[in-house]
Design an enzyme around this catalytic site. Structure first.
Site, mmCIF file in Angstrom:
data_model
loop_
_atom_site.group_PDB
_atom_site.id
_atom_site.type_symbol
_atom_site.label_atom_id
_atom_site.label_comp_id
_atom_site.label_asym_id
_atom_site.label_seq_id
_atom_site.Cartn_x
_atom_site.Cartn_y
_atom_site.Cartn_z
ATOM 1 N N CYS A 46 0.831 -1.213 0.000
ATOM 2 C CA CYS A 46 0.000 0.000 0.000
ATOM 3 C C CYS A 46 0.864 1.261 0.000
ATOM 4 C CB CYS A 46 -0.924 -0.033 1.220
ATOM 5 S SG CYS A 46 -1.638 1.559 1.676
ATOM 6 N N GLY A 47 0.668 2.108 -0.992
ATOM 7 C CA GLY A 47 1.444 3.342 -1.109
ATOM 8 C C GLY A 47 1.216 4.308 0.041
ATOM 9 N N HIS A 48 -0.045 4.443 0.476
ATOM 10 C CA HIS A 48 -0.354 5.340 1.597
ATOM 11 C C HIS A 48 0.289 4.839 2.887
ATOM 12 C CE1 HIS A 48 -3.078 7.757 -0.750
ATOM 13 N NE2 HIS A 48 -3.784 6.703 -1.099
ATOM 14 N N CYS A 49 0.368 3.514 3.035
ATOM 15 C CA CYS A 49 1.012 2.935 4.221
ATOM 16 C C CYS A 49 2.505 3.248 4.222
ATOM 17 C CB CYS A 49 0.801 1.422 4.265
ATOM 18 S SG CYS A 49 -0.935 0.906 4.223
#
Length: 487
Positions: A46-49
């Protein structure tokens, strides 16, 4: 050279050290049962993670000094744990207090995380005395004050625990001064909810329990009939009470009179249904989501958010006192079935079964394993997944008697309440084992091999043995027998 090697080793050790605890199914309960803690549910891809990670690590180090623990759960590994916590997207952050979870409401930057969690660590209940009583009770739109004797530890403990859970929703105060109880005109123990709308105050007296506090606050903390917008929607959603919408333009000259005419209906059903009016011009898309098909105002609909059901009033009928009163009485009495939007079931000529709302329960109840993609046609990730998902359907085409690979357009079909979950992001992928009512979330990468491995790992049927070709042929012959005669 030795000095450089030593420095590199020391740096690597510092980098690998983390003040963020890694939780598993076995260690999660002990962490969640603490007085206060923050947990991030994440996926490594996950990029946001990834963007959150350095801020989360830094915040954990700072908060460690204040004994506020921070942890994370890898949902690609702990799939069952994440599913049990209602995780539908990444990252999901939750604040835990003594086993109870609340959504994190701060920013995802270091300073924001630190500030939010430090505030969470402060006492949820302020001391109220006779000298600050009048000022405190009007300090916010909703203020809840408990009046108890100094020796009444049961009431004080119950109230403090409730305040800990709902500190983000209300302003709480506690008074043990007889003079303050006299000023409030109550006999201890009692709880008074002060508010800047409707009747101004509500009182709960007698034995104070967790349940009575919850019901009391839920019933009286929202106005009888107010405008709803993104600013206060969460208050209504979290109340757990069905929500009745009057869709009308804010500029409509009849708006005030229509709303006023429906106030007696709202008062009659207070505690069972919350009433609001909503600007139909700004939020016409929400009207569509409640299955009000025509942009014709005023319009009326009831939404049970907790059960994920909707009940639109026939738009050919007038939105007036008598019509709405009758409709709401039927709703409360369980005489109205929820409205389910569904596409027509198509001819199944694709490698993936096209699932629609009208056939959802029938397909779920079949004696087969079921893997479903819930998607939106406009979603870029869904478009990227489509050729892979079609190939997945083709890969398991020879075991269709044991496994259904399906897709569900969540923009054109409503999930029945029996599904037991909501779809909050696209694509959402879920597996339902044959004979089970539980759904397993897929949170791995979206490659063909990973999807296939997940299905094979969770299947209850033997997918290594293909369906009997002769039986398939017999079935097809029977289905097409009329066409064969015509030929």
């Amino acid at each position: 050279m030795r000095s450089s090697t030593f420095l590199l080793a020391a740096f690597a050790a510092l980098v690998s050290a983390s003040d963020v605890a890694d939780l598993t199914k076995s260690s999660f309960k002990d962490f969640a049962d603490q007085p206060l803690g923050l947990v991030e549910f994440f996926a490594p891809w996950c990029g946001h993670c990834k963007a959150l990670a350095p801020h989360y690590e830094e915040a954990a180090t700072i908060l460690k000094k204040d004994n506020i623990p921070i942890a994370k759960v890898d949902c690609t590994v702990e799939t069952e744990l994440c599913s049990s916590q209602g995780v539908n997207g990444y990252p999901t952050l939750k604040v835990f207090r003594r086993g109870e979870a609340a959504d994190y409401g701060g920013s995802r930057k270091t300073d924001g995380i630190v500030s939010y969690m430090k505030k969470q660590a402060l006492p949820a209940v302020s001391e109220v005395t006779s000298s600050n009583h009048d000022e405190f009770k009007s300090a916010d739109k909703v203020v809840i004050i408990a009046y108890a004797d100094e020796s009444d530890e049961t009431t004080k403990s119950t109230f403090n625990n409730f305040a800990d859970l709902y500190r983000d929703d209300y302003l709480f105060g506690l008074s043990t001064e007889p003079a303050a109880a006299a000023a409030a005109n109550v006999k201890t123990p009692a709880v008074v909810l002060y508010k800047s709308f409707d009747e101004g105050r509500n009182e709960l007296s007698g034995k104070i329990t967790d349940d009575s506090l919850f019901v009391f606050a839920k019933e009286h903390s929202v106005p009888l009939l107010d405008e709803i917008s993104p600013d206060n929607f969460a208050t209504y959603a979290e109340a757990g009470i069905p929500l009745a919408y009057i869709f009308i333009e804010s500029s409509n000259p009849k708006r005030e009179s229509i709303v006023k005419a429906l106030e007696p209906v709202a008062r009659e059903h207070k505690g069972k249904v919350n009433f609001v009016w909503i600007d139909a011009n700004k939020f016409s898309d929400h009207a569509k989501s409640l299955n009000l098909g025509e942009p014709k105002w005023p319009a009326f609909a009831i939404q049970d958010i907790s059960k994920m059901t909707k009940y639109p009033l026939d738009q050919a009928k007038a939105v007036d006192h008598d019509t709405v009163s009758s409709f709401v009485k039927d709703f409360v009495g369980g005489k109205i079935s929820p409205s389910i939007k569904s596409q027509k079931a198509p001819v199944q000529d694709e490698p993936v079964f096209v699932l629609v709302a009208d056939e959802f329960e029938k397909v779920v109840d079949e004696d087969k394993d079921l893997f479903v993609e819930f998607y939106a046609p406009w979603c870029g990730h869904c478009k990227k997944l489509k050729p892979i998902y079609d190939t997945l359907g083709e890969r398991f085409a020879n075991v269709r008697s044991k496994l259904t690979i399906a897709k569900f357009d969540a923009t054109e079909n409503d999930l029945p309440a029996s599904a037991g979950f909501k779809v909050s992001g696209f694509p959402t992928l879920k597996f339902r084992p044959s004979g089970s009512k539980e759904w397993i979330d897929y949170s791995g990468d979206r490659s063909l091999e990973s999807l296939a491995e997940f299905i094979e790992a969770n299947a209850t049927k033997d997918l290594s043995t293909p369906d009997d070709p002769e039986k398939e042929l017999e079935g097809k012959t029977e289905v097409k027998s009329d066409r064969h005669v015509e030929l």
